[in-house]
Design a protein around this motif. Structure first.
Motif, short mmCIF file in Angstrom:
data_model
loop_
_atom_site.label_atom_id
_atom_site.label_comp_id
_atom_site.label_asym_id
_atom_site.label_seq_id
_atom_site.Cartn_x
_atom_site.Cartn_y
_atom_site.Cartn_z
N ARG A 98 6.69 -6.94 8.56
CA ARG A 98 5.96 -5.76 8.07
C ARG A 98 7.02 -4.73 7.76
O ARG A 98 7.78 -4.32 8.63
CB ARG A 98 4.99 -5.27 9.13
N CYS A 99 7.11 -4.33 6.50
CA CYS A 99 8.15 -3.40 6.06
C CYS A 99 7.52 -2.07 5.68
O CYS A 99 6.50 -2.03 4.98
CB CYS A 99 8.91 -3.98 4.87
N THR A 100 8.16 -0.98 6.13
CA THR A 100 7.65 0.36 5.90
C THR A 100 8.75 1.25 5.35
O THR A 100 9.88 1.24 5.87
CB THR A 100 7.10 0.97 7.21
N TYR A 101 8.42 1.98 4.33
CA TYR A 101 9.32 2.97 3.73
C TYR A 101 8.64 4.32 3.85
O TYR A 101 7.48 4.49 3.45
CB TYR A 101 9.57 2.62 2.26
N ARG A 102 9.35 5.30 4.41
CA ARG A 102 8.82 6.66 4.57
C ARG A 102 9.83 7.65 4.00
O ARG A 102 11.03 7.54 4.26
CB ARG A 102 8.62 7.02 6.03
N VAL A 103 9.31 8.64 3.29
CA VAL A 103 10.17 9.70 2.79
C VAL A 103 9.37 11.01 2.79
O VAL A 103 8.17 11.01 2.48
CB VAL A 103 10.72 9.38 1.38
N ALA A 104 10.04 12.07 3.21
CA ALA A 104 9.41 13.38 3.16
C ALA A 104 9.39 13.88 1.73
O ALA A 104 10.30 13.59 0.94
CB ALA A 104 10.18 14.36 4.05
N VAL A 105 8.35 14.63 1.38
CA VAL A 105 8.23 15.23 0.05
C VAL A 105 8.17 16.74 0.27
O VAL A 105 7.18 17.26 0.79
CB VAL A 105 6.97 14.73 -0.68
N LYS B 46 0.85 -1.19 0.00
CA LYS B 46 0.00 0.00 0.00
C LYS B 46 0.89 1.24 0.00
O LYS B 46 1.87 1.30 0.73
CB LYS B 46 -0.88 0.04 1.24
N ALA B 47 0.53 2.20 -0.83
CA ALA B 47 1.26 3.48 -0.86
C ALA B 47 0.29 4.59 -0.50
O ALA B 47 -0.86 4.60 -0.95
CB ALA B 47 1.83 3.72 -2.25
N ARG B 48 0.78 5.53 0.32
CA ARG B 48 -0.01 6.70 0.68
C ARG B 48 0.84 7.94 0.43
O ARG B 48 1.88 8.13 1.06
CB ARG B 48 -0.44 6.63 2.14
N TYR B 49 0.40 8.75 -0.52
CA TYR B 49 1.11 9.97 -0.87
C TYR B 49 0.32 11.16 -0.33
O TYR B 49 -0.89 11.26 -0.54
CB TYR B 49 1.25 10.10 -2.39
N THR B 50 1.03 12.04 0.35
CA THR B 50 0.43 13.28 0.85
C THR B 50 1.25 14.43 0.28
O THR B 50 2.46 14.50 0.51
CB THR B 50 0.48 13.33 2.40
N ALA B 51 0.59 15.30 -0.46
CA ALA B 51 1.28 16.44 -1.08
C ALA B 51 1.65 17.46 0.00
O ALA B 51 0.98 17.56 1.03
CB ALA B 51 0.37 17.09 -2.11
N PRO B 52 2.73 18.20 -0.23
CA PRO B 52 3.10 19.26 0.72
C PRO B 52 2.00 20.32 0.78
O PRO B 52 1.32 20.58 -0.21
CB PRO B 52 4.38 19.85 0.14
N ALA B 53 1.84 20.89 1.95
CA ALA B 53 0.89 22.00 2.13
C ALA B 53 1.71 23.27 2.36
O ALA B 53 2.95 23.21 2.43
CB ALA B 53 -0.03 21.72 3.30
N ALA B 54 1.05 24.38 2.51
CA ALA B 54 1.75 25.66 2.66
C ALA B 54 2.74 25.66 3.82
O ALA B 54 3.83 26.20 3.70
CB ALA B 54 0.72 26.78 2.84
N ASP B 55 2.36 25.03 4.92
CA ASP B 55 3.20 25.10 6.12
C ASP B 55 3.91 23.80 6.50
O ASP B 55 4.52 23.72 7.56
CB ASP B 55 2.35 25.57 7.30
N ARG B 56 3.84 22.78 5.64
CA ARG B 56 4.48 21.51 5.99
C ARG B 56 4.86 20.71 4.75
O ARG B 56 4.30 20.90 3.67
CB ARG B 56 3.56 20.66 6.86
N ASP B 57 5.83 19.81 4.95
CA ASP B 57 6.21 18.88 3.89
C ASP B 57 5.14 17.81 3.74
O ASP B 57 4.36 17.55 4.66
CB ASP B 57 7.54 18.19 4.22
N GLY B 58 5.14 17.17 2.61
CA GLY B 58 4.28 16.03 2.37
C GLY B 58 5.06 14.76 2.68
O GLY B 58 6.16 14.81 3.26
N SER B 59 4.52 13.62 2.24
CA SER B 59 5.22 12.36 2.50
C SER B 59 4.74 11.28 1.54
O SER B 59 3.67 11.38 0.94
CB SER B 59 4.99 11.89 3.93
N LEU B 60 5.57 10.25 1.43
CA LEU B 60 5.20 9.01 0.77
C LEU B 60 5.47 7.91 1.78
O LEU B 60 6.59 7.83 2.31
CB LEU B 60 6.01 8.77 -0.50
N VAL B 61 4.45 7.11 2.06
CA VAL B 61 4.60 5.98 2.98
C VAL B 61 4.15 4.73 2.22
O VAL B 61 3.04 4.68 1.68
CB VAL B 61 3.76 6.15 4.25
#
Length: 150
Positions: free
Chosen positions: A105-112, A38-53
C-alpha cells in the motif's frame, strides 16, 4: 476402456498440466501493477494548509523497488502529449508498506500552501504513478487517479 482412450486422456492431462504450469510461471513474472489509485485534494483554508493525498495498491512479483508520483493539470503539455517514464524523473516518492503477499500500500502526501493553490491551474488534475520493481520492470500509469482544484 480401450488403451488408446487411456493414453489420449493421459496425454491430454500432461498437456493441460504443462499449460497450467506455464500460466503460473508467467503470472509470477508479471510487471508491477498499481491498482485502486485514489487522490484526495483539500484546499488550504484561512488558518491551515491544504493537502494532496494519493494512495494505490501495488503488486510486483520481484518486490517493489520504488513508486514515484506526479500530479499534473489536465490542461498542460502532458494533456496534449503522452506522459513518459522520462517525465517522471522529477517525481516524488511514495511511502510503501507491506499489505500482504507481493502487495504494497503506497501513499504520497504533500502539503498545499496558499501560495501553491493560488499559483496552480484550476480544474481537473491527474495523478501519474511510476512503479519500478527490484528486477527493473516498470509500469507507468499516467492517469492513476483524478482530482479537481477549484
Amino acid at each position: 476402456m480401450s488403451r488408446r482412450i487411456v493414453v489420449s486422456v493421459a496425454a491430454g492431462a500432461v498437456v493441460f498440466a504443462g499449460a497450467g504450469a506455464f500460466a503460473l510461471a508467467h503470472a509470477g513474472d508479471q510487471s508491477p501493477a498499481p491498482v485502486h489509485g485514489k487522490a484526495r485534494y483539500t484546499a488550504p483554508a484561512a488558518d491551515r494548509d491544504g493537502s494532496l493525498v494519493f494512495t494505490t495498491d501495488v503488486t510486483a512479483s520481484s518486490e517493489v523497488k520504488s513508486v514515484k508520483v506526479l500530479a499534473w493539470p489536465a490542461k498542460s503539455s502532458f494533456g496534449t502529449k503522452e506522459l513518459t517514464v522520462n517525465d517522471m524523473d522529477g517525481a516524488e516518492p511514495a511511502v510503501c508498506k507491506p499489505s500482504g503477499g507481493d502487495s504494497r500500500r503506497c501513499t504520497y502526501r504533500v502539503a498545499v500552501t496558499h501560495a501553491d493553490a493560488e499559483g496552480s491551474p484550476k480544474g481537473l488534475w491527474h495523478v501519474a504513478v511510476l512503479v519500478t520493481a527490484q528486477d527493473g520492470d516498470t509500469t507507468l500509469d499516467a492517469k492513476a487517479a483524478d482530482f479537481t482544484v477549484a
